[in-house]
Design a protein around this motif. Structure first.
Motif, PDB file in Angstrom:
ATOM      1  N   ALA A  12       0.860  -1.184   0.000  1.00 21.47           N
ATOM      2  CA  ALA A  12       0.000   0.000   0.000  1.00 21.47           C
ATOM      3  C   ALA A  12       0.883   1.217   0.000  1.00 21.47           C
ATOM      4  O   ALA A  12       1.958   1.192   0.569  1.00 21.47           O
ATOM      5  N   ALA A  13       0.422   2.286  -0.602  1.00 24.30           N
ATOM      6  CA  ALA A  13       1.191   3.517  -0.643  1.00 24.30           C
ATOM      7  C   ALA A  13       1.336   4.100   0.744  1.00 24.30           C
ATOM      8  O   ALA A  13       0.439   4.001   1.577  1.00 24.30           O
ATOM      9  N   SER A 228      -1.923  -0.694   8.622  1.00 22.25           N
ATOM     10  CA  SER A 228      -3.368  -0.572   8.738  1.00 22.25           C
ATOM     11  C   SER A 228      -4.121  -1.477   7.775  1.00 22.25           C
ATOM     12  O   SER A 228      -5.331  -1.655   7.909  1.00 22.25           O
ATOM     13  N   ASN A 229      -3.421  -2.073   6.805  1.00 18.36           N
ATOM     14  CA  ASN A 229      -4.039  -3.025   5.881  1.00 18.36           C
ATOM     15  C   ASN A 229      -3.856  -4.473   6.323  1.00 18.36           C
ATOM     16  O   ASN A 229      -4.313  -5.388   5.644  1.00 18.36           O
ATOM     17  N   VAL A 247       6.558  -9.639   5.635  1.00 19.24           N
ATOM     18  CA  VAL A 247       6.475 -11.071   5.921  1.00 19.24           C
ATOM     19  C   VAL A 247       5.255 -11.692   5.262  1.00 19.24           C
ATOM     20  O   VAL A 247       5.363 -12.676   4.520  1.00 19.24           O
ATOM     21  N   ALA A 248       4.069 -11.151   5.538  1.00 22.07           N
ATOM     22  CA  ALA A 248       2.826 -11.740   5.050  1.00 22.07           C
ATOM     23  C   ALA A 248       1.684 -10.776   5.327  1.00 22.07           C
ATOM     24  O   ALA A 248       1.864  -9.759   6.000  1.00 22.07           O
ATOM     25  N   THR A 249       0.509 -11.109   4.808  1.00 21.42           N
ATOM     26  CA  THR A 249      -0.709 -10.384   5.159  1.00 21.42           C
ATOM     27  C   THR A 249      -1.526 -11.254   6.104  1.00 21.42           C
ATOM     28  O   THR A 249      -1.838 -12.406   5.783  1.00 21.42           O
ATOM     29  N   GLY A 253      -8.448  -8.619   7.535  1.00 19.33           N
ATOM     30  CA  GLY A 253      -8.575  -7.179   7.342  1.00 19.33           C
ATOM     31  C   GLY A 253      -7.777  -6.355   8.334  1.00 19.33           C
ATOM     32  O   GLY A 253      -6.733  -6.776   8.832  1.00 19.33           O
ATOM     33  N   ALA A 254      -8.291  -5.158   8.630  1.00 16.00           N
ATOM     34  CA  ALA A 254      -7.566  -4.191   9.446  1.00 16.00           C
ATOM     35  C   ALA A 254      -7.248  -4.746  10.831  1.00 16.00           C
ATOM     36  O   ALA A 254      -8.082  -5.407  11.451  1.00 16.00           O
TER      37      ALA A 254
END
Length: 297
Positions: A12-13, A228-229, A247-249, A253-254
């Motif tokens: 994310a930006a 925050s994502n 590392v990972a998502t 969500g948030a």
């Protein structure tokens, strides 16, 4: 049933993350127990403010007291206090420290100050600052020095014994983390990046680099942060200014909270669950279900 997930990387930006953290900071300054109905906590939780573990038992500090996962990941209340625990941490000795607001009921102080449990959340006692301070983030150094972020006044406070406090730096932050190797190194998540103090929280360098919502330091080689994502990062070289690698998502969500237990075990609360990783964040298993609560601290 528990659900297992494999994390995936996402980006994310920095400006988008900064705006999201700005919103989270605004919400954390205004969130309190007055928007919570009286009575016992609901069967499904939505507002998570802190996470901890003793052995294999998971503890979740919420808008309505501390809970642990029961059958099928349903939350089970711990003890009989339903306070709004805005700040929560487990100390190196295994004690629980918390802060926030009392549960709805008879008139009393609006702020809990610092409270402590030495029986894993079954009972609590006031340590200090009752009626004076609402800490939205708490952490302890290896020597048990307590750091608390006083959200109402936008200031870090420090105590060697949990009773007598010194004022630290004034800053606008969402979360703090103390180095396990040096009580004088403190990180804070801000709208412009991670700010660092090397003098025990008296001063902070301006926030820079990776913009994160939450950060935690479970061991000298286990510094993690989450944006925050829900993208999880690992920090290296933090004593001289951390560099962050993705590392990972985390699923769901948030994020709402992050706790690093050790170099491999991580706890993360997101919009739909409390997740645990036993492989340094590469994969996660859902331990407790959460209903969408907006993702703000």
């Amino acid at each position: 049933m528990k659900k297992s997930f494999r994390g995936t990387t996402a980006g994310a930006a920095a400006t988008t993350l900064g705006l999201a953290l700005t919103l989270a900071l605004t919400l954390t300054l205004t969130s309190c127990s007055r928007d919570r109905p009286a009575g016992d906590a609901p069967a499904a939780l939505s507002h998570i403010h802190g996470l901890g573990a003793r052995g294999d038992t998971l503890y979740v500090a919420t808008h309505g007291g501390v809970h642990s996962p029961g059958p099928a990941g349903r939350p089970v209340p711990v003890g009989d206090r339903r306070d709004d625990f805005m700040g929560f941490t487990v100390t190196p000795t295994g004690a629980f420290l918390a802060s926030g607001h009392p549960a709805p009921g008879p008139d009393g102080p609006a702020d809990l100050g610092l409270i402590e449990s030495t029986d894993s959340g079954l009972t609590w006692r006031e340590r200090s600052l009752g009626g004076e301070v609402d800490f939205h983030s708490l952490d302890t150094a290896a020597d048990s020095t307590v750091y608390g972020y006083d959200s109402a006044n936008g200031r870090l406070r420090i105590s060697r014994d949990g009773v007598t406090w010194q004022d630290g730096a004034a800053l606008r932050a969402l979360d703090i983390a103390v180095s396990p190797a040096s009580r004088d190194t403190v990180l804070a998540t801000t709208e412009t990046g991670v700010a660092r103090s090397t003098d025990g929280g008296k001063t902070f360098a301006p926030g820079a680099g990776q913009v994160l919502a939450y950060v935690d330091w479970g061991a000298p080689d286990a510094l993690f942060g989450i944006d925050s994502n829900g993208v999880l990062f690992r920090g290296t070289g933090a004593e001289a200014g951390a560099a962050w690698s993705r590392v990972a998502t985390v699923p769901g969500g948030a994020p709402q909270a992050l706790t690093v237990v050790d170099a491999r075990r991580l706890l993360v609360a997101t919009r739909d669950g409390v997740y645990e990783s036993r492989d340094a964040g590469r994969s996660f298993e859902r331990r407790m279900e959460v209903t969408s609560g907006g993702g703000a601290h």
